[in-house]
Write a protein that holds these residues in place. Sequence first.
Motif, PDB file in Angstrom:
ATOM      1  N   PRO A  87      22.436  22.356  10.602  1.00 30.04           N
ATOM      2  CA  PRO A  87      21.511  21.543  11.410  1.00 30.04           C
ATOM      3  C   PRO A  87      20.655  20.611  10.551  1.00 30.04           C
ATOM      4  O   PRO A  87      20.201  19.568  11.023  1.00 30.04           O
ATOM      5  N   ILE A  88      20.453  20.958   9.275  1.00 25.46           N
ATOM      6  CA  ILE A  88      19.612  20.126   8.404  1.00 25.46           C
ATOM      7  C   ILE A  88      20.427  18.968   7.824  1.00 25.46           C
ATOM      8  O   ILE A  88      20.027  17.814   7.874  1.00 25.46           O
ATOM      9  N   PHE A  89      21.598  19.304   7.261  1.00 24.21           N
ATOM     10  CA  PHE A  89      22.352  18.299   6.505  1.00 24.21           C
ATOM     11  C   PHE A  89      23.351  17.483   7.345  1.00 24.21           C
ATOM     12  O   PHE A  89      23.656  16.346   6.997  1.00 24.21           O
ATOM     13  N   PHE A  90      23.881  18.097   8.402  1.00 29.65           N
ATOM     14  CA  PHE A  90      24.953  17.412   9.135  1.00 29.65           C
ATOM     15  C   PHE A  90      24.517  16.035   9.685  1.00 29.65           C
ATOM     16  O   PHE A  90      25.238  15.044   9.483  1.00 29.65           O
ATOM     17  N   PRO A  91      23.337  15.934  10.320  1.00 26.68           N
ATOM     18  CA  PRO A  91      22.934  14.598  10.816  1.00 26.68           C
ATOM     19  C   PRO A  91      22.816  13.583   9.678  1.00 26.68           C
ATOM     20  O   PRO A  91      23.170  12.415   9.844  1.00 26.68           O
ATOM     21  N   LEU A  92      22.348  14.044   8.534  1.00 22.29           N
ATOM     22  CA  LEU A  92      22.193  13.163   7.372  1.00 22.29           C
ATOM     23  C   LEU A  92      23.558  12.665   6.888  1.00 22.29           C
ATOM     24  O   LEU A  92      23.749  11.470   6.627  1.00 22.29           O
ATOM     25  N   VAL A  93      24.510  13.614   6.799  1.00 27.76           N
ATOM     26  CA  VAL A  93      25.857  13.270   6.329  1.00 27.76           C
ATOM     27  C   VAL A  93      26.501  12.250   7.264  1.00 27.76           C
ATOM     28  O   VAL A  93      27.089  11.259   6.814  1.00 27.76           O
ATOM     29  N   THR A 151      26.454  14.297  -3.539  1.00 31.59           N
ATOM     30  CA  THR A 151      26.583  15.183  -4.710  1.00 31.59           C
ATOM     31  C   THR A 151      25.458  16.215  -4.709  1.00 31.59           C
ATOM     32  O   THR A 151      25.696  17.415  -4.939  1.00 31.59           O
ATOM     33  N   PHE A 152      24.252  15.752  -4.400  1.00 26.97           N
ATOM     34  CA  PHE A 152      23.109  16.660  -4.359  1.00 26.97           C
ATOM     35  C   PHE A 152      23.313  17.746  -3.286  1.00 26.97           C
ATOM     36  O   PHE A 152      23.090  18.931  -3.525  1.00 26.97           O
ATOM     37  N   ILE A 153      23.792  17.321  -2.116  1.00 29.57           N
ATOM     38  CA  ILE A 153      24.027  18.280  -1.017  1.00 29.57           C
ATOM     39  C   ILE A 153      25.084  19.318  -1.438  1.00 29.57           C
ATOM     40  O   ILE A 153      24.911  20.520  -1.238  1.00 29.57           O
ATOM     41  N   LEU A 154      26.157  18.834  -2.067  1.00 30.56           N
ATOM     42  CA  LEU A 154      27.235  19.753  -2.463  1.00 30.56           C
ATOM     43  C   LEU A 154      26.756  20.725  -3.540  1.00 30.56           C
ATOM     44  O   LEU A 154      27.154  21.890  -3.564  1.00 30.56           O
ATOM     45  N   ILE A 155      25.880  20.245  -4.435  1.00 30.63           N
ATOM     46  CA  ILE A 155      25.326  21.145  -5.463  1.00 30.63           C
ATOM     47  C   ILE A 155      24.482  22.229  -4.781  1.00 30.63           C
ATOM     48  O   ILE A 155      24.577  23.420  -5.134  1.00 30.63           O
ATOM     49  N   ILE A 156      23.696  21.830  -3.779  1.00 29.47           N
ATOM     50  CA  ILE A 156      22.892  22.825  -3.040  1.00 29.47           C
ATOM     51  C   ILE A 156      23.827  23.881  -2.428  1.00 29.47           C
ATOM     52  O   ILE A 156      23.579  25.080  -2.516  1.00 29.47           O
ATOM     53  N   TYR A 157      24.928  23.420  -1.810  1.00 28.55           N
ATOM     54  CA  TYR A 157      25.872  24.357  -1.193  1.00 28.55           C
ATOM     55  C   TYR A 157      26.491  25.285  -2.243  1.00 28.55           C
ATOM     56  O   TYR A 157      26.658  26.481  -2.011  1.00 28.55           O
ATOM     57  N   LEU A 169      26.034  28.170   5.538  1.00 25.70           N
ATOM     58  CA  LEU A 169      26.578  27.007   6.235  1.00 25.70           C
ATOM     59  C   LEU A 169      25.869  26.807   7.572  1.00 25.70           C
ATOM     60  O   LEU A 169      25.460  25.703   7.920  1.00 25.70           O
ATOM     61  N   LEU A 170      25.686  27.917   8.284  1.00 22.05           N
ATOM     62  CA  LEU A 170      25.079  27.806   9.603  1.00 22.05           C
ATOM     63  C   LEU A 170      23.575  27.559   9.527  1.00 22.05           C
ATOM     64  O   LEU A 170      23.001  26.946  10.413  1.00 22.05           O
ATOM     65  N   PRO A 179      15.464  17.635  10.768  1.00 27.88           N
ATOM     66  CA  PRO A 179      16.652  16.869  10.360  1.00 27.88           C
ATOM     67  C   PRO A 179      16.404  15.359  10.365  1.00 27.88           C
ATOM     68  O   PRO A 179      16.838  14.649   9.461  1.00 27.88           O
ATOM     69  N   GLN A 180      15.679  14.875  11.400  1.00 33.69           N
ATOM     70  CA  GLN A 180      15.390  13.447  11.501  1.00 33.69           C
ATOM     71  C   GLN A 180      14.465  13.005  10.357  1.00 33.69           C
ATOM     72  O   GLN A 180      14.685  11.970   9.725  1.00 33.69           O
ATOM     73  N   ASP A 181      13.452  13.843  10.065  1.00 34.28           N
ATOM     74  CA  ASP A 181      12.525  13.533   8.968  1.00 34.28           C
ATOM     75  C   ASP A 181      13.277  13.439   7.644  1.00 34.28           C
ATOM     76  O   ASP A 181      13.020  12.550   6.831  1.00 34.28           O
ATOM     77  N   LEU A 182      14.204  14.393   7.460  1.00 35.62           N
ATOM     78  CA  LEU A 182      14.979  14.422   6.207  1.00 35.62           C
ATOM     79  C   LEU A 182      15.836  13.161   6.091  1.00 35.62           C
ATOM     80  O   LEU A 182      15.903  12.532   5.018  1.00 35.62           O
ATOM     81  N   THR A 183      16.487  12.791   7.196  1.00 36.36           N
ATOM     82  CA  THR A 183      17.328  11.587   7.196  1.00 36.36           C
ATOM     83  C   THR A 183      16.482  10.354   6.857  1.00 36.36           C
ATOM     84  O   THR A 183      16.875   9.524   6.027  1.00 36.36           O
ATOM     85  N   ASP A 184      15.312  10.269   7.492  1.00 40.76           N
ATOM     86  CA  ASP A 184      14.420   9.124   7.234  1.00 40.76           C
ATOM     87  C   ASP A 184      13.969   9.111   5.775  1.00 40.76           C
ATOM     88  O   ASP A 184      13.919   8.056   5.133  1.00 40.76           O
ATOM     89  N   TYR A 185      13.651  10.292   5.257  1.00 38.58           N
ATOM     90  CA  TYR A 185      13.159  10.401   3.875  1.00 38.58           C
ATOM     91  C   TYR A 185      14.240   9.931   2.887  1.00 38.58           C
ATOM     92  O   TYR A 185      13.966   9.138   1.986  1.00 38.58           O
ATOM     93  N   VAL A 186      15.457  10.419   3.112  1.00 44.80           N
ATOM     94  CA  VAL A 186      16.550  10.047   2.205  1.00 44.80           C
ATOM     95  C   VAL A 186      16.826   8.543   2.306  1.00 44.80           C
ATOM     96  O   VAL A 186      17.096   7.881   1.302  1.00 44.80           O
ATOM     97  N   ALA A 187      16.719   8.001   3.514  1.00 42.12           N
ATOM     98  CA  ALA A 187      16.931   6.559   3.695  1.00 42.12           C
ATOM     99  C   ALA A 187      15.892   5.764   2.894  1.00 42.12           C
ATOM    100  O   ALA A 187      16.217   4.734   2.299  1.00 42.12           O
ATOM    101  N   ARG A 188      14.662   6.276   2.880  1.00 49.60           N
ATOM    102  CA  ARG A 188      13.587   5.571   2.139  1.00 49.60           C
ATOM    103  C   ARG A 188      13.812   5.634   0.632  1.00 49.60           C
ATOM    104  O   ARG A 188      13.387   4.770  -0.113  1.00 49.60           O
TER     105      ARG A 188
END
Lengths: 163, 430
Positions: free
Chosen positions: B345-351, B321-327, B340-341, B302-311
């Motif tokens: 853990p992957i998307f919630f910290p990012l959101v 929008t991308f997250i909602l399309i995935i859902y 959802l479950l 989750p932290q790596d993903l957050t950092d990646y998106v920030a970059r």
Amino acid sequence: MKSIIRFNETLNVVLTVAGGVSLVVMTAIACVNMILRLLGTPLAPAYELVSYCGAITVALPLGYTQVKRAHISVDILSSRFPDGVRKTAVGTSMVLGFLFFSAAAWKVGQHATTLWLKGELSETTRMPFYPFTYAVAASCGIMAFCLLLDVLSMVFSQEESAQ
Amino acid sequence: MIGLTGIIILLLLMFFLEMPVGFAMGLVGTAGIWYVLSGDAALATVGSEIWETFSNYGLTVIPMFILMGQICFYCGVNQNLFNTAYTWMGRLRGGLAMATVMACAGFSAICGSNTATAATMSSVALPEMRKYRYEPALSTAAVACGSTLGVVIPPSVVLMVYGIYTEQSIGKLFWGSVLPGLVMTFLLCVSVAVMCIVHPNRGPGGPRTRMLDKVKVLPGASEMIILFVLVMAGLYSGAYTPTEAGAAGVFFALLLGLIRGKLTWKGFVSAIADTLKVTCMIIIIVTGAVIFGRFLTISGLPQDLTDYVARLALPPWAVMTFILIIYAVAGCVMDALGFLLVSIPIFFPLVVAMGYDPIWFGCILTVVTTLGAVTPPVGISVYVVAGMNRDIPIGTIFSGVLWFLPVYIVTAVIMALWPGLVLFLPSLVR
């Protein structure tokens, strides 16, 4: 084999009835506590009792849920497999599930034994709660047994159809 | 990298081995912790997390609300709701289908499951619509899409699980989804009207009813209103916890059933058995998700993903929008709660890191993921309706559902453009 399956079904129905009683008791405790709190005298052990009843309400019907095939699985791909391949896939999944729940029963049981030996008591009611932990461990064991029976039934039915 | 491998193995187990979602998450989580830390740590996590999750006070809210809905189901509350809506709206073109949607919304206010709503409204509304020569494409799609309100309108099981898992107030989540639920109900009715304008034969108008008849049937909806108000008012004022709100709901549902003489012993036992089965299934998924979540946290994904998106320096709305399309896509191929479950853990910290309100995110997720309940290939609500009406081809139902699909998108867009629609009522909750 049939008598074992029948025994397993009966056992799970009995456990589900016990789970149902626990659900009713849990609901009643929550209601009583709500009323008493409004009257200014809340039921002190309500939080703990509801939690422990909740544990056995969920744990005891574990096997019944498996017998009734109520656990959510995704068959979007596997339903397109040839019959033999799908049975092997599902059988493998059940064996893995059996291993997981066997490990769960062992570790939760070990946790219960630790609680018992250390004389751990609940915070408010000061009652030993390891029996509830043992009940959860036993339910995981029964769940593992249900999965094992499913695998064996699958193997035996394949042998019978081959003959 | 190990986190990503874990997700791939998880998907393989679920899709190729048909492993139940909860088992797969628990197993992959255990194997992952074993790999990263040690076997002892992995097994200790299994033992402690199972006990902690099963005996979690917060999770006891789930069986309570499910039991409330099941008791109402076996008491025939849905029949009364439909009769009331039918008397008021049946005269309009497509009015019966609108009445069905409104009865679904009413039933959703006391039952948090879309499958229960689909099953119950199929048996109540479809025979009536058949009697008035409604085309199956409209009648069945109205039931299937109306039933998805069960996930959006509180008490929603998905919201309860989301709230417990992300440590958000269930009361605020419930209040947050009230207005979007009403908007969605309205838009579903608009879709019926549009379909009947384009194809007038699909939903002919019913017989005219007198004002006296309309007033006479109003008490039919009172049970639902009483239960809803009791539960939500308690949560609003902070008079009781969500678990106690569920318990109070069960108590009043039982009382109503007994007063009306509609609740039999057999019905009560069936309600308990169904509740235990559904609860057990949900808690196993939650337990698996907790173990899987521990593994993901240890893996640092989750932290790596957050950092990646920030970059990437993308605007937050583009990421959202991308997250909602995935859902939305994932909801089409697997159970909404399961995905959802797996994904929280992957998307919630990012959101949260992007500054979005967790209550808003939970509410919009219910709308987006419930779309999967009416779209192929999973489309659970459509299968329930088709299963109860075997003479209607499933393709007919899906063709009708097409008319309602914009509703989900429009509702999500409205919620995104006006977050106040979600956040206004929770801001008033104590």
